[in-house]
Design an enzyme around this catalytic site. Structure first.
Site, PDB file in Angstrom:
ATOM      1  N   LEU A 110       0.942  -1.265   0.060  1.00  0.00           N
ATOM      2  CA  LEU A 110       0.038   0.091  -0.330  1.00  0.00           C
ATOM      3  C   LEU A 110       0.937   1.175   0.021  1.00  0.00           C
ATOM      4  CD1 LEU A 110      -2.831  -0.909   2.238  1.00  0.00           C
ATOM      5  CD2 LEU A 110      -2.889  -1.183  -0.182  1.00  0.00           C
ATOM      6  N   ASP A 156       5.219   3.488  -8.257  1.00  0.00           N
ATOM      7  CA  ASP A 156       4.826   3.781  -6.876  1.00  0.00           C
ATOM      8  C   ASP A 156       5.321   5.257  -6.556  1.00  0.00           C
ATOM      9  OD1 ASP A 156       4.013   1.304  -6.549  1.00  0.00           O
ATOM     10  OD2 ASP A 156       5.283   0.880  -4.870  1.00  0.00           O
TER      11      ASP A 156
HETATM   12  O1  PMV Z   1       5.474  -1.831  -3.690  1.00  0.00           O
HETATM   13  P1  PMV Z   1       4.509  -2.879  -3.982  1.00  0.00           P
HETATM   14  O2  PMV Z   1       4.072  -4.034  -3.186  1.00  0.00           O
HETATM   15  O3  PMV Z   1       3.075  -2.197  -4.193  1.00  0.00           O
HETATM   16  O4  PMV Z   1       4.540  -3.349  -5.353  1.00  0.00           O
HETATM   17  C1  PMV Z   1       4.790  -2.451  -6.677  1.00  0.00           C
HETATM   18  C2  PMV Z   1       4.438  -3.119  -7.821  1.00  0.00           C
HETATM   19  C3  PMV Z   1       5.177  -4.051  -8.716  1.00  0.00           C
HETATM   20  O5  PMV Z   1       4.572  -3.842  -9.896  1.00  0.00           O
HETATM   21  C4  PMV Z   1       5.180  -5.364  -8.020  1.00  0.00           C
HETATM   22  C5  PMV Z   1       6.750  -3.482  -8.650  1.00  0.00           C
HETATM   23  C6  PMV Z   1       7.069  -2.383  -9.623  1.00  0.00           C
HETATM   24  O6  PMV Z   1       8.107  -1.731  -9.301  1.00  0.00           O
HETATM   25  O7  PMV Z   1       6.129  -1.746 -10.285  1.00  0.00           O
END
Ligand code: PMV
Length: 319
Positions: A110, A156
């Protein structure tokens, strides 16, 4: 009386609506800020000559900028503060105390680590020089993500720094999204940690063993995400829900779901969700369900199905 300068900044969590994992391999993904839960960083002036101190009560952590960090999380905080000071002032020998707290569940996919880094970049830069553009904040946070996760796609840091829903393709300018209708999501926590680095490395390992099979799944996920962008823009939540269900099935083929995630996904669908899927790195962490209404029935059903915590959010984003 001298009142020491104090600067406070915050940043939201995030949810990936569709496209996680495949996004690392160049296909699109859609993410939205999780506006109801935030990380908050506070920077105050410290005694001359005392250097930079970093305090993270949620991690039981405390360190200076120069000492060897005892955990990866503290190393990430140090890197974030050091990179920001260098970016803004060209040096990192200031006298400051930085405290960071987060109400975002840790290691649940999250965006807790991303929000902490973003709040730090915002507070430190505002304290020593002036607020940075969202793009600069995002780039600095990406440096921290690299330290924590190895090969982050960049989704993110982009969604958290801009606090807007985004259609994201690695290496391209992000396209920010508006929704034709507000989309109500219910987010349920399995109570189990999701280690993004391990989940991403697991997919990489299996992709190396079965490239064409995995690339076909990445391609299919990318196609779903493009249709989801159009459904979101048109306010077609029923279609968006179907696409989320299909995305969960493809994520199961990548082996990033878990029995706990599948159980919550099934419970949400049985309680009337228009669609449901894991969100983020998976193998634990959280799932999202698209609510046909405000989501009250789903909240109760997910709690009864064993969710460790349930949150609600509305896409497109933070008002
Ligand atoms: O940080 P998380 O667990 O929400 O994962 C990010 C999303 C992934 O696609 C799994 C990794 C990335 O770098 O985009």
């Amino acid at each position: 009386m001298h009142v020491p300068k104090r600067t406070v900044s915050s940043a939201p969590g995030k949810v990936i609506l569709l496209g996680e994992h495949a996004v690392v391999y160049g296909t699109p993904a859609i993410a939205a800020p999780l506006c109801g839960v935030r990380a908050v960083a506070t920077v105050t002036d410290a005694e001359p000559g005392s250097g930079v101190c970093i305090v993270a009560p949620d991690l039981d952590g405390r360190c200076s900028l120069t000492e060897r960090p005892t955990t990866d999380d503290l190393a990430a905080l140090q890197t974030t503060v050091r990179n920001t000071l260098h970016h803004v002032t060209g040096r990192s020998d200031q006298d400051l105390c930085v405290t960071v707290r987060s109400e975002i569940p840790i290691a649940r996919g999250l965006g807790s680590g991303t929000a902490v880094a973003t709040a730090l970049v915002r507070a430190v830069s505002a304290h020593v020089g002036g607020a940075l553009e969202a793009e600069e904040v995002s780039d600095l946070v990406l440096e921290t993500e690299r330290l924590l996760h190895g090969t982050p796609s960049g989704i993110d840091n982009t969604v958290v720094a801009h606090e807007r829903a985004v259609f994201f393709v690695k290496g391209r300018e992000p396209a920010f999204l508006d929704a034709g209708e507000p989309v109500h999501l219910v987010i349920a926590d399995t109570g189990l940690p999701s280690r993004t680095r391990d989940a991403v490395l697991g997919v990489q390992h299996r992709w190396q063993l079965a490239r064409s099979e995995y690339e076909a799944v990445f391609h299919d996920i990318g196609a779903l995400v493009e249709r989801a962008r159009d459904a979101l823009g048109a306010g077609d939540v029923a279609e968006l829900g179907r696409l989320m269900d299909a995305n969960h099935a493809l994520l199961r083929r990548l082996e990033v779901s878990s029995p706990e995630l599948d159980r919550l996904v099934e419970a949400a669908r049985a309680a009337g969700a228009l669609g449901a899927k894991l969100t983020g790195g998976g193998r634990g962490g959280a799932m999202i369900a698209l609510a046909p209404d405000g989501g009250d029935a789903l909240v109760g059903a997910l709690q009864r199905a064993g969710a460790a915590g349930v949150l609600g959010t509305t896409v497109p984003g933070c008002a």
